[in-house]
Design a protein around this motif. Sequence first.
Motif, PDB file in Angstrom:
ATOM      1  N   GLN A  15       0.848  -1.185   0.000  1.00 33.14           N
ATOM      2  CA  GLN A  15       0.000   0.000   0.000  1.00 33.14           C
ATOM      3  C   GLN A  15       0.886   1.238   0.000  1.00 33.14           C
ATOM      4  OE1 GLN A  15      -3.281   0.722   0.008  1.00 33.14           O
ATOM      5  NE2 GLN A  15      -3.952  -1.401  -0.129  1.00 33.14           N
ATOM      6  N   PRO A  16       0.356   2.378  -0.409  1.00 33.40           N
ATOM      7  CA  PRO A  16       1.156   3.607  -0.347  1.00 33.40           C
ATOM      8  C   PRO A  16       1.641   3.859   1.086  1.00 33.40           C
ATOM      9  CG  PRO A  16      -0.875   3.984  -1.566  1.00 33.40           C
ATOM     10  CD  PRO A  16      -0.970   2.608  -0.992  1.00 33.40           C
ATOM     11  N   ILE A  17       2.909   4.200   1.210  1.00 31.54           N
ATOM     12  CA  ILE A  17       3.492   4.422   2.538  1.00 31.54           C
ATOM     13  C   ILE A  17       2.740   5.558   3.232  1.00 31.54           C
ATOM     14  CG2 ILE A  17       5.569   5.136   3.794  1.00 31.54           C
ATOM     15  CD1 ILE A  17       5.852   2.381   2.657  1.00 31.54           C
ATOM     16  N   GLY A  18       2.293   5.285   4.414  1.00 34.28           N
ATOM     17  CA  GLY A  18       1.552   6.263   5.199  1.00 34.28           C
ATOM     18  C   GLY A  18       0.064   5.983   5.263  1.00 34.28           C
ATOM     19  N   SER A  19      -0.448   5.147   4.367  1.00 34.18           N
ATOM     20  CA  SER A  19      -1.896   4.919   4.381  1.00 34.18           C
ATOM     21  C   SER A  19      -2.319   4.132   5.616  1.00 34.18           C
ATOM     22  CB  SER A  19      -2.352   4.224   3.096  1.00 34.18           C
ATOM     23  OG  SER A  19      -1.764   2.949   2.978  1.00 34.18           O
ATOM     24  N   ALA A  20      -1.697   2.993   5.891  1.00 30.77           N
ATOM     25  CA  ALA A  20      -2.059   2.230   7.094  1.00 30.77           C
ATOM     26  C   ALA A  20      -1.631   2.973   8.350  1.00 30.77           C
ATOM     27  CB  ALA A  20      -1.449   0.835   7.055  1.00 30.77           C
ATOM     28  N   LEU A  30      -8.544   1.904  -0.138  1.00 30.87           N
ATOM     29  CA  LEU A  30      -8.828   1.854  -1.573  1.00 30.87           C
ATOM     30  C   LEU A  30      -8.742   3.246  -2.186  1.00 30.87           C
ATOM     31  CD1 LEU A  30      -9.910   0.140  -4.011  1.00 30.87           C
ATOM     32  CD2 LEU A  30     -12.179   0.840  -3.258  1.00 30.87           C
ATOM     33  N   PHE A  31      -9.260   4.232  -1.474  1.00 28.48           N
ATOM     34  CA  PHE A  31      -9.181   5.618  -1.941  1.00 28.48           C
ATOM     35  C   PHE A  31      -7.727   6.073  -2.056  1.00 28.48           C
ATOM     36  CE2 PHE A  31      -8.800  10.108  -0.698  1.00 28.48           C
ATOM     37  CZ  PHE A  31      -9.407  10.696  -1.799  1.00 28.48           C
ATOM     38  N   PHE A  32      -6.911   5.781  -1.025  1.00 29.54           N
ATOM     39  CA  PHE A  32      -5.491   6.150  -1.077  1.00 29.54           C
ATOM     40  C   PHE A  32      -4.773   5.468  -2.231  1.00 29.54           C
ATOM     41  CE2 PHE A  32      -5.357   7.176   3.708  1.00 29.54           C
ATOM     42  CZ  PHE A  32      -5.653   8.498   3.456  1.00 29.54           C
ATOM     43  N   ALA A  33      -5.090   4.212  -2.463  1.00 31.59           N
ATOM     44  CA  ALA A  33      -4.462   3.491  -3.575  1.00 31.59           C
ATOM     45  C   ALA A  33      -4.877   4.105  -4.909  1.00 31.59           C
ATOM     46  CB  ALA A  33      -4.832   2.013  -3.528  1.00 31.59           C
ATOM     47  N   ARG A  34      -6.124   4.528  -4.991  1.00 30.07           N
ATOM     48  CA  ARG A  34      -6.625   5.116  -6.238  1.00 30.07           C
ATOM     49  C   ARG A  34      -5.967   6.463  -6.521  1.00 30.07           C
ATOM     50  NH1 ARG A  34     -12.915   5.720  -6.796  1.00 30.07           N
ATOM     51  NH2 ARG A  34     -12.732   3.462  -6.687  1.00 30.07           N
ATOM     52  N   ILE A  35      -5.831   7.320  -5.502  1.00 31.61           N
ATOM     53  CA  ILE A  35      -5.276   8.654  -5.768  1.00 31.61           C
ATOM     54  C   ILE A  35      -3.767   8.628  -5.967  1.00 31.61           C
ATOM     55  CG2 ILE A  35      -7.127   9.860  -4.560  1.00 31.61           C
ATOM     56  CD1 ILE A  35      -5.176  10.340  -2.245  1.00 31.61           C
ATOM     57  N   THR A  36      -3.109   7.541  -5.567  1.00 34.52           N
ATOM     58  CA  THR A  36      -1.665   7.446  -5.792  1.00 34.52           C
ATOM     59  C   THR A  36      -1.331   6.642  -7.040  1.00 34.52           C
ATOM     60  OG1 THR A  36      -1.532   5.543  -4.314  1.00 34.52           O
ATOM     61  CG2 THR A  36      -1.067   7.710  -3.361  1.00 34.52           C
ATOM     62  N   GLY A  59      -4.925   2.742 -10.074  1.00 38.58           N
ATOM     63  CA  GLY A  59      -5.913   2.323 -11.063  1.00 38.58           C
ATOM     64  C   GLY A  59      -7.331   2.542 -10.567  1.00 38.58           C
ATOM     65  N   GLU A  60      -8.268   2.204 -11.422  1.00 42.97           N
ATOM     66  CA  GLU A  60      -9.687   2.394 -11.136  1.00 42.97           C
ATOM     67  C   GLU A  60     -10.258   1.120 -10.520  1.00 42.97           C
ATOM     68  OE1 GLU A  60     -13.105   4.444 -10.726  1.00 42.97           O
ATOM     69  OE2 GLU A  60     -11.283   5.281 -11.603  1.00 42.97           O
ATOM     70  N   VAL A  61     -10.460   1.131  -9.235  1.00 45.58           N
ATOM     71  CA  VAL A  61     -11.046  -0.002  -8.532  1.00 45.58           C
ATOM     72  C   VAL A  61     -12.312   0.484  -7.855  1.00 45.58           C
ATOM     73  CG1 VAL A  61     -10.686  -1.748  -6.752  1.00 45.58           C
ATOM     74  CG2 VAL A  61      -8.769  -1.009  -8.147  1.00 45.58           C
ATOM     75  N   ARG A  62     -13.369  -0.266  -8.034  1.00 46.35           N
ATOM     76  CA  ARG A  62     -14.649   0.136  -7.445  1.00 46.35           C
ATOM     77  C   ARG A  62     -14.796  -0.441  -6.047  1.00 46.35           C
ATOM     78  NH1 ARG A  62     -17.158  -0.751 -12.924  1.00 46.35           N
ATOM     79  NH2 ARG A  62     -16.984   1.339 -13.800  1.00 46.35           N
ATOM     80  N   VAL A 108     -17.215  -1.240  11.739  1.00 50.31           N
ATOM     81  CA  VAL A 108     -17.101   0.138  11.238  1.00 50.31           C
ATOM     82  C   VAL A 108     -15.641   0.466  10.929  1.00 50.31           C
ATOM     83  CG1 VAL A 108     -17.385   2.565  11.879  1.00 50.31           C
ATOM     84  CG2 VAL A 108     -19.208   0.935  12.356  1.00 50.31           C
ATOM     85  N   ALA A 109     -14.728   0.048  11.814  1.00 51.05           N
ATOM     86  CA  ALA A 109     -13.305   0.307  11.591  1.00 51.05           C
ATOM     87  C   ALA A 109     -12.794  -0.429  10.357  1.00 51.05           C
ATOM     88  CB  ALA A 109     -12.503  -0.110  12.824  1.00 51.05           C
ATOM     89  N   ILE A 110     -13.237  -1.655  10.151  1.00 50.63           N
ATOM     90  CA  ILE A 110     -12.814  -2.438   8.985  1.00 50.63           C
ATOM     91  C   ILE A 110     -13.305  -1.800   7.703  1.00 50.63           C
ATOM     92  CG2 ILE A 110     -13.223  -4.633   7.790  1.00 50.63           C
ATOM     93  CD1 ILE A 110     -13.132  -5.915  10.667  1.00 50.63           C
ATOM     94  N   ILE A 111     -14.562  -1.421   7.672  1.00 51.53           N
ATOM     95  CA  ILE A 111     -15.116  -0.770   6.473  1.00 51.53           C
ATOM     96  C   ILE A 111     -14.384   0.544   6.198  1.00 51.53           C
ATOM     97  CG2 ILE A 111     -17.178   0.369   5.547  1.00 51.53           C
ATOM     98  CD1 ILE A 111     -18.807  -1.851   6.994  1.00 51.53           C
ATOM     99  N   PHE A 112     -14.148   1.326   7.254  1.00 49.38           N
ATOM    100  CA  PHE A 112     -13.440   2.593   7.090  1.00 49.38           C
ATOM    101  C   PHE A 112     -12.031   2.373   6.540  1.00 49.38           C
ATOM    102  CE2 PHE A 112     -10.346   5.485   9.113  1.00 49.38           C
ATOM    103  CZ  PHE A 112     -10.681   6.658   8.453  1.00 49.38           C
TER     104      PHE A 112
END
Length: 175
Positions: free
Chosen positions: A84-89, A131-137, A140-143, A121-125
């Motif tokens: 994952q992008p460094i800093g996301s987790a 997924l959002f962080f991976a998308r903006i870095t 690719g396009e993942v739904r 709630v924490a898992i979904i968040f």
Amino acid sequence: MIDRHLRHVSRLGKHPSRFRLAGTPVITVMIGSLSAALPLIAQSPIMPPFGLLLLLSWRLLRPELWRAWIGLPLGLFDDMVSGQPIGSAMFLWTVTLVAIDAVEHRLIWRSYRQDWLIAAVAIIFCIATGLFFARITGGGEVRLLLVAPQMLWTILLFPFIVRQCARIDRWRVMA
């Protein structure tokens, strides 16, 4: 006859080592994060984030064990292992632990179902925002619908992981 008496040594009055008390939860979370490096091939993300599951399990099982900042080093390790992008987790786990602290201060008592809801709630968040962080870095396009089975599988797996953490915790505090 003396040998037989020396084999049985009482554990009363003895304490486990500091490393065993403090290191066991950290090591289990790191081993859980290492599961992302297993050579499994899938067309969609179905493997639950075991590092996150173990972090939540330890935090909800033993609230006094960790402060919220533990999400930074454990999240960094998870980011490096999972790709994952460094800093996301690091960010997501720390925010999650701070939110759990805030919820705990509001609740007078907690039940098993409330812990499961907090974890859900924490898992979904964490999965959705990861997924959002991976998308903006540039990931690719993942739904979000693609990771919905992973979210569901992770939420359903949470009680089993908490039970395993409780077993490990019993061993951890034994002398």
